[in-house]
Design an enzyme around this catalytic site. Structure first.
Site, PDB file in Angstrom:
ATOM      1  N   TYR A 133       0.819  -1.218   0.000  1.00  0.00           N
ATOM      2  CA  TYR A 133       0.000   0.000   0.000  1.00  0.00           C
ATOM      3  C   TYR A 133       0.852   1.267   0.000  1.00  0.00           C
ATOM      4  O   TYR A 133       0.393   2.320   0.494  1.00  0.00           O
ATOM      5  CB  TYR A 133      -0.949  -0.008   1.192  1.00  0.00           C
ATOM      6  CG  TYR A 133      -2.175  -0.887   1.003  1.00  0.00           C
ATOM      7  CD1 TYR A 133      -3.043  -0.690  -0.084  1.00  0.00           C
ATOM      8  CD2 TYR A 133      -2.483  -1.904   1.899  1.00  0.00           C
ATOM      9  CE1 TYR A 133      -4.161  -1.492  -0.261  1.00  0.00           C
ATOM     10  CE2 TYR A 133      -3.609  -2.705   1.725  1.00  0.00           C
ATOM     11  CZ  TYR A 133      -4.441  -2.488   0.644  1.00  0.00           C
ATOM     12  OH  TYR A 133      -5.570  -3.273   0.466  1.00  0.00           O
ATOM     13  N   HIS A 167      -9.260  -7.187  -2.842  1.00  0.00           N
ATOM     14  CA  HIS A 167      -8.317  -6.306  -3.543  1.00  0.00           C
ATOM     15  C   HIS A 167      -8.063  -6.885  -4.919  1.00  0.00           C
ATOM     16  O   HIS A 167      -7.982  -8.110  -5.067  1.00  0.00           O
ATOM     17  CB  HIS A 167      -6.987  -6.237  -2.780  1.00  0.00           C
ATOM     18  CG  HIS A 167      -5.887  -5.616  -3.591  1.00  0.00           C
ATOM     19  ND1 HIS A 167      -5.703  -4.254  -3.672  1.00  0.00           N
ATOM     20  CD2 HIS A 167      -4.942  -6.164  -4.408  1.00  0.00           C
ATOM     21  CE1 HIS A 167      -4.682  -4.004  -4.485  1.00  0.00           C
ATOM     22  NE2 HIS A 167      -4.206  -5.142  -4.942  1.00  0.00           N
ATOM     23  N   ASN A 174     -13.971  -3.784   2.388  1.00  0.00           N
ATOM     24  CA  ASN A 174     -14.633  -4.021   1.106  1.00  0.00           C
ATOM     25  C   ASN A 174     -14.248  -5.353   0.462  1.00  0.00           C
ATOM     26  O   ASN A 174     -14.297  -5.489  -0.758  1.00  0.00           O
ATOM     27  CB  ASN A 174     -14.401  -2.834   0.170  1.00  0.00           C
ATOM     28  CG  ASN A 174     -12.924  -2.540  -0.007  1.00  0.00           C
ATOM     29  OD1 ASN A 174     -12.079  -3.315   0.445  1.00  0.00           O
ATOM     30  ND2 ASN A 174     -12.606  -1.452  -0.675  1.00  0.00           N
TER      31      ASN A 174
HETATM   32  P1  IDP Z   1      -9.266  -0.132  -4.434  1.00  0.00           P
HETATM   33  O1  IDP Z   1      -9.068  -1.230  -3.414  1.00  0.00           O
HETATM   34  O2  IDP Z   1     -10.669  -0.096  -4.953  1.00  0.00           O
HETATM   35  O3  IDP Z   1      -8.214  -0.144  -5.524  1.00  0.00           O
HETATM   36  P2  IDP Z   1      -7.796   2.118  -3.265  1.00  0.00           P
HETATM   37  O4  IDP Z   1      -8.100   3.537  -3.547  1.00  0.00           O
HETATM   38  O5  IDP Z   1      -6.570   1.536  -3.887  1.00  0.00           O
HETATM   39  O6  IDP Z   1      -9.093   1.248  -3.644  1.00  0.00           O
HETATM   40  O7  IDP Z   1      -7.713   1.997  -1.680  1.00  0.00           O
HETATM   41  C1  IDP Z   1      -7.161   0.849  -1.058  1.00  0.00           C
HETATM   42  C2  IDP Z   1      -8.070   0.427   0.079  1.00  0.00           C
HETATM   43  O8  IDP Z   1      -8.068   1.432   1.093  1.00  0.00           O
HETATM   44  C3  IDP Z   1      -9.548   0.292  -0.301  1.00  0.00           C
HETATM   45  O9  IDP Z   1      -9.840  -0.957  -0.877  1.00  0.00           O
HETATM   46  C4  IDP Z   1     -10.227   0.478   1.034  1.00  0.00           C
HETATM   47  O10 IDP Z   1     -10.144  -0.698   1.843  1.00  0.00           O
HETATM   48  C5  IDP Z   1      -9.373   1.570   1.661  1.00  0.00           C
HETATM   49  N1  IDP Z   1      -9.852   2.914   1.344  1.00  0.00           N
HETATM   50  C6  IDP Z   1      -9.707   3.593   0.185  1.00  0.00           C
HETATM   51  N2  IDP Z   1     -10.236   4.816   0.227  1.00  0.00           N
HETATM   52  C7  IDP Z   1     -10.759   4.954   1.479  1.00  0.00           C
HETATM   53  C8  IDP Z   1     -11.452   6.017   2.139  1.00  0.00           C
HETATM   54  O11 IDP Z   1     -11.680   7.104   1.590  1.00  0.00           O
HETATM   55  N3  IDP Z   1     -11.827   5.777   3.424  1.00  0.00           N
HETATM   56  C9  IDP Z   1     -11.586   4.605   4.042  1.00  0.00           C
HETATM   57  N4  IDP Z   1     -10.931   3.573   3.454  1.00  0.00           N
HETATM   58  C10 IDP Z   1     -10.519   3.734   2.182  1.00  0.00           C
HETATM   59 MG    MG Z   2      -6.120   0.077  -5.299  1.00  0.00          MG
END
Ligand code: IDP
Ligand code: MG
Length: 138
Positions: free
Chosen positions: A51, A121, A118
């Site tokens: 990350y 990944h 969510n």
């Molecule tokens: P993605 O998993 O859909 O690619 P990313 O922007 O890469 O999304 O973010 C990595 C992970 O960080 C997300 O899957 C989620 O678990 C967490 N995350 C991302 N944005 C937020 C936010 O605005 N608030 C809280 N958690 C977030």
């Molecule tokens: Mg991502």
């Protein structure tokens, strides 16, 4: 076009809720190939690499804590256009608004936590996929 590979994770919430099988069923039903699969309890060092792009963001520390809260299932997944194909299966990042029919849209919700739990990944580009597969399947 050469067959592509991506890194998929069933995150700790997906494993803890017993959704690994349901998620794998969607991946297999879509027709992608499982190349390698393992249960992993990542340490902080691995997650800082994975990350790196999010370091310093408000959800970064909660994200690392969440990802260390239990095992994930790491999957090396193959198929033509599998990177965008799995992202499509997963749905958008926020599970509250992810489209019904997607993994996040059907199985996810807002639990009122600092990080979005969510379920999955998926790598977002060929460069990310190669980098992330090297981290999780070193
Ligand atoms: P993605 O998993 O859909 O690619 P990313 O922007 O890469 O999304 O973010 C990595 C992970 O960080 C997300 O899957 C989620 O678990 C967490 N995350 C991302 N944005 C937020 C936010 O605005 N608030 C809280 N958690 C977030
Ligand atoms: Mg991502």
């Amino acid at each position: 076009m050469a067959t592509e590979e991506t890194l998929v994770l069933v995150k700790p919430d997906g494993v803890a809720r017993g959704l690994t099988g349901a998620i794998l069923a969607r991946i297999e039903s879509k027709g992608y190939s499982l190349v390698d699969l393992k249960l992993v309890e990542p340490d902080r060092d691995l997650l800082e690499q994975h990350y790196a792009e999010h370091a310093g963001k408000p959800f970064y520390e909660p994200l690392l804590d969440f990802m260390m809260s239990g095992p994930s299932v790491a999957i090396r997944l193959a198929g033509n256009r599998v990177i965008e194909g799995f992202r499509s299966l997963a749905g958008t990042t926020d599970p509250t608004t992810a489209a019904p029919g997607t993994i996040r849209g059907d199985f996810g919700r807002d639990w009122g936590l600092a990080v979005q739990q969510n379920l999955v990944h998926g790598s977002d580009s060929t460069e990310s996929a190669q980098r992330e597969l090297g981290i999780w399947f070193a």
